[in-house]
Scaffold this active site. Sequence first.
Site, PDB file in Angstrom:
ATOM      1  N   TYR A   1       0.820  -1.232   0.000  1.00 61.30           N
ATOM      2  CA  TYR A   1       0.000   0.000   0.000  1.00 61.30           C
ATOM      3  C   TYR A   1       0.848   1.274   0.000  1.00 61.30           C
ATOM      4  O   TYR A   1       2.016   1.237   0.269  1.00 61.30           O
ATOM      5  CB  TYR A   1      -1.083  -0.016   1.072  1.00 61.30           C
ATOM      6  CG  TYR A   1      -0.770  -0.050   2.550  1.00 61.30           C
ATOM      7  CD1 TYR A   1       0.443   0.294   3.099  1.00 61.30           C
ATOM      8  CD2 TYR A   1      -1.799  -0.428   3.430  1.00 61.30           C
ATOM      9  CE1 TYR A   1       0.643   0.276   4.468  1.00 61.30           C
ATOM     10  CE2 TYR A   1      -1.597  -0.457   4.802  1.00 61.30           C
ATOM     11  CZ  TYR A   1      -0.374  -0.099   5.307  1.00 61.30           C
ATOM     12  OH  TYR A   1      -0.185  -0.117   6.653  1.00 61.30           O
ATOM     13  N   GLU A   2       0.220   2.359  -0.373  1.00 63.48           N
ATOM     14  CA  GLU A   2       0.927   3.637  -0.586  1.00 63.48           C
ATOM     15  C   GLU A   2       2.043   3.488  -1.622  1.00 63.48           C
ATOM     16  O   GLU A   2       3.081   4.142  -1.527  1.00 63.48           O
ATOM     17  CB  GLU A   2       1.482   4.194   0.734  1.00 63.48           C
ATOM     18  CG  GLU A   2       0.464   4.387   1.828  1.00 63.48           C
ATOM     19  CD  GLU A   2      -0.631   5.384   1.459  1.00 63.48           C
ATOM     20  OE1 GLU A   2      -0.455   6.156   0.502  1.00 63.48           O
ATOM     21  OE2 GLU A   2      -1.680   5.378   2.132  1.00 63.48           O
TER      22      GLU A   2
END
Lengths: 595, 595
Positions: free
Chosen positions: A439-440
């Site tokens: 994620y990110e």
Amino acid sequence: MPYVAPVKDMLFVMNELAGLADVVAYPSYAQAGVDVDLAPAILEESAKFTQDVIAPLNWPGDQNPSSWKDGVVTTTPGFKEAFEQFAAAGWQGVVHPVEFGGQALPKLIAAACFEMVHSASLSFALCPMLTDGAIEALLTAASPEIQAQYVPNMISGEWTGSMCLTEPQAGSDLSMVRSKAIPEGDGTYKIFGTKIYITYGEHDMAKNIVHLVLARTPDAPEGVKGISLFVVPKLLVNTDGSLGERNDVHCVSIEHKLGIKASPTAVLQFGDHGGAIGYLVGEENRGLEYMFVMMNAARFAVGMQGIAVAERAYQKAVQYAKDRVQSRDLDGSAGPVAIIHQPDVKRMLMTMRAYTEASRALAYYAAAANDAQHAAPDEGQRKASQAVYEFLVPIVKGFSTEMSIEVASLGIQVHGGMGFIEETGAAQHYRDARILTIYEGTTAIQANDLLGRKTVRDGGATARVLSQKIAQTEKELLASSSADAQAVLKQLKIGRAAFEDTVAYILANAKSDTKAVYAGSFAYLRLSGLVLGAWQMARSLLAAERLRDSDPAFYHAKITTARFFAENLLPQASALATSIIESGHSTNALEVEQF
Amino acid sequence: MPYVAPVKDMLFVMNELAGLADVVAYPSYAQAGVDVDLAPAILEESAKFTQDVIAPLNWPGDQNPSSWKDGVVTTTPGFKEAFEQFAAAGWQGVVHPVEFGGQALPKLIAAACFEMVHSASLSFALCPMLTDGAIEALLTAASPEIQAQYVPNMISGEWTGSMCLTEPQAGSDLSMVRSKAIPEGDGTYKIFGTKIYITYGEHDMAKNIVHLVLARTPDAPEGVKGISLFVVPKLLVNTDGSLGERNDVHCVSIEHKLGIKASPTAVLQFGDHGGAIGYLVGEENRGLEYMFVMMNAARFAVGMQGIAVAERAYQKAVQYAKDRVQSRDLDGSAGPVAIIHQPDVKRMLMTMRAYTEASRALAYYAAAANDAQHAAPDEGQRKASQAVYEFLVPIVKGFSTEMSIEVASLGIQVHGGMGFIEETGAAQHYRDARILTIYEGTTAIQANDLLGRKTVRDGGATARVLSQKIAQTEKELLASSSADAQAVLKQLKIGRAAFEDTVAYILANAKSDTKAVYAGSFAYLRLSGLVLGAWQMARSLLAAERLRDSDPAFYHAKITTARFFAENLLPQASALATSIIESGHSTNALEVEQF
């Protein structure tokens, strides 16, 4: 198992490696009364809070995750109360401006505080972490009216934030975002679309949720340059600031995940009942640019999550290795001994420890660069610091999270069969850590960023600056008479050469042989993390040699860990350089149908 | 996702690398009518069965694991029926003697068949795998009466086996086993004690369970030389072979595990109601020796599990990478393309593929050595093959399982956010694989075995034999004119040098600087796996160049994968050699209280 914040190591890194004294001397901090003596007090306070209030919620959160029913998400018992305490104590506002209720502390201090929150519970920490990102985006781009309406309530913790980027067809590639924003003529927009993987996109821990949503206006250009950013509150806000009607955004489900189970990962449906009311942030079509501000902060924060979960896994493994008695010592002791005496167990614990300390040192160093970028009085220093910070962000994110998976896996291994039993708790870290490289921005996204935007774009200038800093540290190592310093020097020189060779190869071939060069992007990121981590550890060694007499056991451990990093982990850098330079073509050589 | 057995690669390895033609020519196989043409038929049959019957049970087994109630364990729906079919088709007896109902096929063929069963479902495969080990121990050491009473029923699949070694205080260190065996004077013993982590120690898939139990007789010496092996059936067997009363062994719980959830992991209580009746296997106090026979087979089998789960994770990742469209091609295509076109995705898939193929080649090569050890007509060849097989077992176990965790983790990464959602299925492989480096001897145990018993004990003789074989392959590479062969040769020479330097260091220092040398045991195992794996891949390349015209796409892929392994993965060998030689002291330098 209880968590004990590594305050001593944190302060060592802040003072000796990241230059806390310089940071607090920047006018904006100095004027606000920040000084080096404030840091220990804040860290002790944070340690107490995270150890006592948040850490005990980590395992219950795994066993009793957030749940969804009829659009309502109920978080793990205790989370709501802990978040209230967290907000009440002012932790949400650590880095944010005083005029909005924040404390305006340096990111360097905030990084240490947040590392503790993440160690205590990754799942819990995601709520304030995403809220932080949303606050940062609003402070960057939103109108003063929107800022005044939302930011103080977010800093006080009454409301939280979410980042609504991903859609089913648009993950790593945000150019494919399809959500729509139709102007209503009154300055507001109606938002329509489906957003997935929205962390804390729905929950019961705050009175309102401030969604920051990427969407396209009707006449927006195709691709990334046609995406705008909108504030879409869960509950509409009346002009007097009170909460009004429910907006047309609804959580239709939450995901059943491998880890970080207590944090709800929502599918949000915008506009199914006529359109969700949204407010434009900044200008139309500049949404992705604003989002990157928030994403850079979030990427740094996810890197801290990697360090944090590695620290917690390490502490747990050490405890088990000290307690578990099994087999004789190789030195020929009569009876069985605690397994920490076995060389391979030490190898595992030292690996966990060295990765964690090096990554922490590099991340805090980056945080200080970010503080300099914003607060240093000299413009040249601000610019130079910005370049260094931006170079380091993908490494902090990518390297610290990749190593955290390895460290969490070693944590299981140290526990033997017990590690595979869920109740032991080691497996939770292994499951939780696995999201961090995704994620990110996946590690591939970080690696492309490092290689393309951060290395090729400036012709290797920032890479060279860092290389020169390492060479300077090598001079200091040479000046030390110790065998430890010489051993580290030997490996650091080899590591730096691998880094420089790789950068030269990238610069020479990125345009002419693009796919081959990018096939090495992951290895380049990992190599950079190893070399820069070893550099920070070498600096640790030098500082520890200076300070040794004041605390022999602690500084001996710093020196030994630095040497272990250089001798055991850093040699991989040369192998990575070889693989980057040699394997670009074989990586790409199979046709799709041959897989 | 469906599983497709990689029959083509398996047959390639068996024929071109492991010498199937030589194996089937050994008198005992030739006389039984085994020939090279039998292998494809058996593999196709196995593929069909595992793909259609077992593979569909893998995900349901994770979602609906075995459960325990009042001492009774109920397995996942479908497991019982699948095991009945498995046994009825004769798969349990593949390697076992014809006189007990087996098929007496070479281990080389059995390895391929079992790889498929493991790929289809690790949890399912554990039941026949443990039964295999128990059969092997009985055939090695039990009296003809016990063999006649138990083995045919185990080969037919009416009964299954278990290995009862571990106790709460005795894991890696079996010298600490405390279970008691009290002679009753009539040739039987009463068994008392608690055994933990007993895979398929209780279940509903067969009519009886044959527990093989380590315990101490009253006057046994301390330590490993006082442990005996007993058969303790769940249901006693009457003299006419019919099943009699329930024995005093009871499953008091099963574990809540990270993975392989469908396989029940039992805590067994022996003798709580007067004593479980047990029958001595072989002689008193030689239990550990017999158990090692069964453990070596089991270690090889767990290595195959690593390869199997890696293969399955690879297939799944390839499918997703071909389906998922996201971002443009770096070559400048107009629209978004399937992510398999991205160099970093190719890097991940090539890594997964290369590790899996190399580990398979090495394991099958080892299996052929084991066949030669038992069936080659020449005694010298039997002895030489035994030494090679015994050297390779810890590598097959340790290297293949460690790589399987990395491969399963890459499998998640290829899936991005989807990989973290349990329903996708990639996470199951990551969870399942995590036990493989722990059970049947942790990687540390394998590494100690490789370093101490397999390298130091014979003064490096077997290591040198393997080194010379690699040097011979280098000559063949040199004789090939292709750029691929030259590229592989370049790296293989460097890898072999790293292996040889490490062996020399180990031999020179193992006695004088024991702890420092053993600190490098894990790295030595990994280095050996890389170099020997690269060697097998180099042999693949040579074979593929010979055969190329008959199937260009397949052989081109073999050549490319060999080159990728040499250029991308093998360079780590030099880094590992450096870490072994340099970091032994820093690994051990911290005092226990400094952790």
